[in-house]
Design a protein around this motif. Structure first.
Motif, PDB file in Angstrom:
ATOM      1  N   THR A 118     -21.424  22.516  -7.267  1.00 39.19           N
ATOM      2  CA  THR A 118     -22.446  21.592  -6.762  1.00 39.19           C
ATOM      3  C   THR A 118     -22.156  21.178  -5.330  1.00 39.19           C
ATOM      4  OG1 THR A 118     -21.287  19.668  -7.685  1.00 39.19           O
ATOM      5  CG2 THR A 118     -22.919  20.732  -9.086  1.00 39.19           C
ATOM      6  N   ASP A 119     -20.883  21.103  -4.968  1.00 38.58           N
ATOM      7  CA  ASP A 119     -20.517  20.748  -3.593  1.00 38.58           C
ATOM      8  C   ASP A 119     -20.904  21.848  -2.606  1.00 38.58           C
ATOM      9  OD1 ASP A 119     -19.508  18.313  -4.401  1.00 38.58           O
ATOM     10  OD2 ASP A 119     -17.406  18.962  -4.382  1.00 38.58           O
ATOM     11  N   ILE A 120     -20.843  23.112  -3.032  1.00 40.90           N
ATOM     12  CA  ILE A 120     -21.205  24.218  -2.147  1.00 40.90           C
ATOM     13  C   ILE A 120     -22.657  24.110  -1.722  1.00 40.90           C
ATOM     14  CG2 ILE A 120     -21.616  26.719  -2.057  1.00 40.90           C
ATOM     15  CD1 ILE A 120     -19.086  27.059  -3.766  1.00 40.90           C
ATOM     16  N   ILE A 121     -23.549  23.850  -2.659  1.00 33.70           N
ATOM     17  CA  ILE A 121     -24.979  23.782  -2.354  1.00 33.70           C
ATOM     18  C   ILE A 121     -25.384  22.382  -1.901  1.00 33.70           C
ATOM     19  CG2 ILE A 121     -27.312  24.169  -3.272  1.00 33.70           C
ATOM     20  CD1 ILE A 121     -25.583  26.704  -2.919  1.00 33.70           C
ATOM     21  N   GLY A 122     -24.726  21.354  -2.433  1.00 30.49           N
ATOM     22  CA  GLY A 122     -25.037  19.989  -2.021  1.00 30.49           C
ATOM     23  C   GLY A 122     -26.203  19.366  -2.749  1.00 30.49           C
ATOM     24  N   ASP A 123     -26.556  19.922  -3.899  1.00 34.47           N
ATOM     25  CA  ASP A 123     -27.686  19.369  -4.657  1.00 34.47           C
ATOM     26  C   ASP A 123     -27.542  19.784  -6.116  1.00 34.47           C
ATOM     27  OD1 ASP A 123     -30.310  18.068  -4.935  1.00 34.47           O
ATOM     28  OD2 ASP A 123     -31.070  20.090  -5.323  1.00 34.47           O
ATOM     29  N   ILE A 124     -27.932  18.897  -7.029  1.00 31.19           N
ATOM     30  CA  ILE A 124     -27.982  19.228  -8.454  1.00 31.19           C
ATOM     31  C   ILE A 124     -29.450  19.131  -8.874  1.00 31.19           C
ATOM     32  CG2 ILE A 124     -27.167  18.671 -10.774  1.00 31.19           C
ATOM     33  CD1 ILE A 124     -24.740  17.354  -9.543  1.00 31.19           C
ATOM     34  N   PRO A 125     -30.097  20.262  -9.146  1.00 30.47           N
ATOM     35  CA  PRO A 125     -31.546  20.262  -9.355  1.00 30.47           C
ATOM     36  C   PRO A 125     -32.006  20.046 -10.795  1.00 30.47           C
ATOM     37  CG  PRO A 125     -30.755  22.498  -9.245  1.00 30.47           C
ATOM     38  CD  PRO A 125     -29.547  21.623  -9.051  1.00 30.47           C
ATOM     39  N   TYR A 126     -31.083  19.780 -11.730  1.00 30.19           N
ATOM     40  CA  TYR A 126     -31.458  19.611 -13.131  1.00 30.19           C
ATOM     41  C   TYR A 126     -31.089  18.208 -13.606  1.00 30.19           C
ATOM     42  CZ  TYR A 126     -26.539  21.025 -13.224  1.00 30.19           C
ATOM     43  OH  TYR A 126     -25.194  21.129 -12.967  1.00 30.19           O
ATOM     44  N   LYS A 127     -31.677  17.802 -14.718  1.00 33.75           N
ATOM     45  CA  LYS A 127     -31.405  16.485 -15.305  1.00 33.75           C
ATOM     46  C   LYS A 127     -30.274  16.539 -16.321  1.00 33.75           C
ATOM     47  CE  LYS A 127     -35.682  16.053 -16.593  1.00 33.75           C
ATOM     48  NZ  LYS A 127     -36.922  15.508 -17.204  1.00 33.75           N
ATOM     49  N   HIS A 128     -30.000  17.699 -16.862  1.00 37.72           N
ATOM     50  CA  HIS A 128     -28.893  17.916 -17.791  1.00 37.72           C
ATOM     51  C   HIS A 128     -28.625  19.409 -17.860  1.00 37.72           C
ATOM     52  CE1 HIS A 128     -32.003  19.093 -20.752  1.00 37.72           C
ATOM     53  NE2 HIS A 128     -32.630  17.986 -20.389  1.00 37.72           N
ATOM     54  N   TYR A 129     -27.403  19.768 -18.203  1.00 37.71           N
ATOM     55  CA  TYR A 129     -27.032  21.183 -18.271  1.00 37.71           C
ATOM     56  C   TYR A 129     -26.281  21.440 -19.569  1.00 37.71           C
ATOM     57  CZ  TYR A 129     -25.714  25.852 -16.807  1.00 37.71           C
ATOM     58  OH  TYR A 129     -25.600  27.217 -16.739  1.00 37.71           O
ATOM     59  N   THR A 130     -26.562  22.604 -20.177  1.00 43.00           N
ATOM     60  CA  THR A 130     -25.990  22.945 -21.477  1.00 43.00           C
ATOM     61  C   THR A 130     -25.374  24.335 -21.483  1.00 43.00           C
ATOM     62  OG1 THR A 130     -27.760  21.704 -22.554  1.00 43.00           O
ATOM     63  CG2 THR A 130     -26.472  23.168 -23.936  1.00 43.00           C
ATOM     64  N   PHE A 131     -24.117  24.429 -21.896  1.00 43.35           N
ATOM     65  CA  PHE A 131     -23.504  25.698 -22.254  1.00 43.35           C
ATOM     66  C   PHE A 131     -23.688  25.874 -23.757  1.00 43.35           C
ATOM     67  CE2 PHE A 131     -21.290  24.491 -18.402  1.00 43.35           C
ATOM     68  CZ  PHE A 131     -21.109  25.688 -17.723  1.00 43.35           C
ATOM     69  N   MET A 132     -24.245  27.010 -24.180  1.00 40.87           N
ATOM     70  CA  MET A 132     -24.440  27.293 -25.590  1.00 40.87           C
ATOM     71  C   MET A 132     -23.674  28.553 -25.967  1.00 40.87           C
ATOM     72  SD  MET A 132     -28.494  26.560 -26.218  1.00 40.87           S
ATOM     73  CE  MET A 132     -29.002  27.379 -24.714  1.00 40.87           C
ATOM     74  N   SER A 133     -22.737  28.436 -26.902  1.00 38.87           N
ATOM     75  CA  SER A 133     -21.999  29.594 -27.377  1.00 38.87           C
ATOM     76  C   SER A 133     -22.575  30.034 -28.715  1.00 38.87           C
ATOM     77  CB  SER A 133     -20.511  29.273 -27.530  1.00 38.87           C
ATOM     78  OG  SER A 133     -19.820  30.381 -28.097  1.00 38.87           O
ATOM     79  N   ILE A 134     -23.159  31.235 -28.738  1.00 36.35           N
ATOM     80  CA  ILE A 134     -23.826  31.699 -29.949  1.00 36.35           C
ATOM     81  C   ILE A 134     -22.880  32.436 -30.885  1.00 36.35           C
ATOM     82  CG2 ILE A 134     -25.992  31.855 -28.693  1.00 36.35           C
ATOM     83  CD1 ILE A 134     -25.747  34.892 -28.806  1.00 36.35           C
ATOM     84  N   SER A 135     -21.679  32.801 -30.384  1.00 36.23           N
ATOM     85  CA  SER A 135     -20.743  33.566 -31.203  1.00 36.23           C
ATOM     86  C   SER A 135     -19.350  33.479 -30.585  1.00 36.23           C
ATOM     87  CB  SER A 135     -21.181  35.034 -31.277  1.00 36.23           C
ATOM     88  OG  SER A 135     -20.185  35.831 -31.898  1.00 36.23           O
ATOM     89  N   PRO A 136     -18.306  33.558 -31.408  1.00 36.69           N
ATOM     90  CA  PRO A 136     -16.949  33.603 -30.854  1.00 36.69           C
ATOM     91  C   PRO A 136     -16.561  34.983 -30.338  1.00 36.69           C
ATOM     92  CG  PRO A 136     -16.862  33.649 -33.245  1.00 36.69           C
ATOM     93  CD  PRO A 136     -18.297  33.449 -32.875  1.00 36.69           C
ATOM     94  N   ASN A 137     -17.405  35.968 -30.568  1.00 37.52           N
ATOM     95  CA  ASN A 137     -17.106  37.340 -30.148  1.00 37.52           C
ATOM     96  C   ASN A 137     -17.847  37.677 -28.862  1.00 37.52           C
ATOM     97  OD1 ASN A 137     -15.584  37.830 -32.558  1.00 37.52           O
ATOM     98  ND2 ASN A 137     -17.535  37.996 -33.645  1.00 37.52           N
ATOM     99  N   GLY A 138     -17.220  38.468 -27.997  1.00 40.57           N
ATOM    100  CA  GLY A 138     -17.759  38.762 -26.679  1.00 40.57           C
ATOM    101  C   GLY A 138     -19.055  39.541 -26.708  1.00 40.57           C
ATOM    102  N   MET A 139     -20.089  38.950 -26.141  1.00 42.06           N
ATOM    103  CA  MET A 139     -21.383  39.625 -26.042  1.00 42.06           C
ATOM    104  C   MET A 139     -22.080  39.276 -24.736  1.00 42.06           C
ATOM    105  SD  MET A 139     -22.844  39.081 -29.869  1.00 42.06           S
ATOM    106  CE  MET A 139     -22.636  37.319 -29.636  1.00 42.06           C
TER     107      MET A 139
END
Length: 518
Positions: free
Chosen positions: A242-263
């Motif tokens: 965020t410091d590189i661009i200097g702006d956060i354009p979203y109200k919230h951010y989500t990481f979603m992991s659908i599986s423990p296996n690499g895909m």
């Protein structure tokens, strides 16, 4: 991302899930659409979809299903998984429809403005680009589950979610609707298609905020590990981004992991869909690899979703979108994934130089460098794949994931050198973000990208642009020397090791120190 759990605070409990349905309701317009997707028997790997249509104009309406999902530049032909397509009017009478092309359905409803479309979606493969449901979780990739009214992508959507019996949680980048349980909104179908939904008995890691904006990580079977320590590291690298661009354009951010296996992973405007397991971060080297991966998907919300080639929007869901600039969207995102982790203090100088060694080595050892330019690799990804063709007897393709970050490094050093280290590639990215995304509300053209780079550097940099559009041999040492670095290209089997020069001058030292974030 929104999530709920019986033990969570009241604001999260208000989003609790209690069944096997997902509803989407478009309101406030003359034409209204409401989707309900159910998974009553998740073990069968089927979603069932009911689409209620109200106040529809005209006597015929065409619905389509996308053939691809943005972020994964391959045809997936989701419509082939649709079964049992039927249409009934408000009285329950069956209406006539006919197939329109390989991914469309033309419905003849006459003067009847209300009707319901029903169909089933078969899911066969657990993958971030596909929808999938089984006994333990459902991953709704909207491009593979929801049809859209042709020519009406600008319509808003509301989403109501209930998981299958016994499932407690949901994760999505969609906004929740205050006062309406299980309800979320999308301003248009592009946003809807960009907002996957993960449902099941999920775990949420300790959330954090940056400038008051919440960032969450929720997933399926992530295992036992130091969750707070991992999220602390994730916060550090996101703060750098965020410091590189200097702006956060979203109200919230989500990481979603659908599986423990690499895909793999796919980026969205305010979320990303990935595979993740706590076991994958047990060793320092694998931990850095996972952090690089997550940094890559996160930085995409800037570079490709907002800092984007003009061809990547509006999306052509029938045919896909081709661009010559995936070396920017993907290759420079690889470049910045390295720096988010390095500048966050989570990798070393040796790690950083070794990553570039790997990219350069992979590119230089392939015969494809003699036949395909970086621009061609970008445009031909739909046929060649993102890593180039691998099954040819003589592979005549390259990967923009390898040459892209290497050329990005050379551009960065050239800009720093030409400006006495007053400007860098960061300034290019900020200018593209502010001028085209924030200012003009559109993507940039190839000519505009070149103009921004040249203006930032104050020099034409013709040779570097040749490395994009031709197969000209790359003079790495010329540009690495600007930062007091050199690469081993000697002999029949060079190591491609990048190391510091013995006696760098003051500017070279300054550039290297600044580049390393020291």
């Amino acid at each position: 991302m929104t999530t709920s759990n019986r033990n969570h605070m009241q604001v999260l409990r208000s989003m609790a899930l209690a069944g096997g349905l997902v509803s989407l309701q478009l309101t406030g317009l003359a034409q209204k659409f409401q989707f309900t997707v159910s998974m009553p028997q998740p073990a069968t790997h089927y979603f069932h979809v009911d689409l209620q249509c109200s106040d529809i104009k005209g006597e015929t309406t065409e619905f389509k299903m996308p053939v691809w999902t943005p972020g994964y530049y391959q045809r997936l032909d989701f419509a082939k998984n649709v079964e049992g397509f039927t249409v009934k009017n408000a009285k329950g009478d069956t209406l006539v429809w006919e197939k329109s092309g390989h991914n469309g359905w033309q419905i003849r409803h006459g003067k009847q403005s209300s009707f319901t479309v029903s169909y089933n979606v078969k899911t066969t493969r657990l993958f971030v680009a596909n929808p999938y449901v089984d006994e333990e979780r459902a991953f709704i990739r909207p491009t593979g589950v929801f049809v859209y009214p042709a020519g009406k992508l600008d319509l808003p959507a509301t989403v109501v979610v209930k998981p299958s019996n016994g499932w407690r949680n949901v994760a999505t980048g969609l906004d929740s609707v205050r006062g309406k349980p299980f309800t979320y909104t999308a301003s248009n179908f592009d946003v809807l298609f960009d907002s996957p939904i993960l449902v099941g008995n999920l775990e949420e890691l300790p959330a954090f905020t940056i400038k008051g904006i919440p960032h969450r990580f929720i997933g399926y079977k992530m295992g036992d590990f130091d969750k707070q320590g991992f999220m602390d590291d994730l916060k550090k690298l996101i703060t750098v981004g965020t410091d590189i661009i200097g702006d956060i354009p979203y109200k919230h951010y989500t990481f979603m992991s659908i599986s423990p296996n690499g895909m793999g992973g796919i980026e969205q405007l305010n979320s990303t869909s990935v595979s993740f397991s706590g076991q994958s971060i047990e060793k320092p080297e694998s931990r850095r690899r996972v952090l690089n991966f997550l940094a890559h998907e996160y930085f995409h919300h800037y570079n490709v979703k907002r800092i984007r080639p003009v061809e990547l929007g509006p999306f052509d869901y029938d045919n896909g979108n081709h661009t010559n600039l995936l070396w920017v969207s993907e290759g420079l995102t690889v470049y910045y994934e390295y720096f988010l982790v390095k500048r966050a203090g989570l990798s070393s100088e040796a790690d950083l130089l070794n990553y570039f060694k790997g990219n350069i080595s992979a590119y230089e050892k392939g015969v494809g460098k003699q036949y395909q330019s970086l621009q061609q690799a970008s445009f031909n990804t739909w046929s060649d794949g993102p890593f180039g063709r691998k099954d040819d007897k003589v592979n005549k393709t390259i990967s923009y994931y390898d040459k892209g970050p290497a050329i990005g490094m050379l551009f960065d050093f050239a800009i720093r050198h030409q400006t006495q280290n007053k400007k860098s590639l960061d300034d290019v990215m900020r200018t593209l973000y502010r001028k085209y995304y924030q200012g003009l509300k559109r993507g940039f053209t190839e000519a505009e990208l070149q103009e921004v780079i040249i203006q930032t550097a104050g020099a034409p940099l013709d040779e570097l642009f040749d490395y994009i559009y031709t197969t000209k041999e790359v003079d790495y040492n010329k540009y690495l020397a600007y930062a007091g670095l050199s690469i081993d290209l000697a002999g029949e089997k060079p190591t491609y090791t990048i190391s510091r020069m013995a006696n760098p001058d003051a500017l070279q030292q300054q550039i290297l120190k600044s580049w390393l974030g020291e």
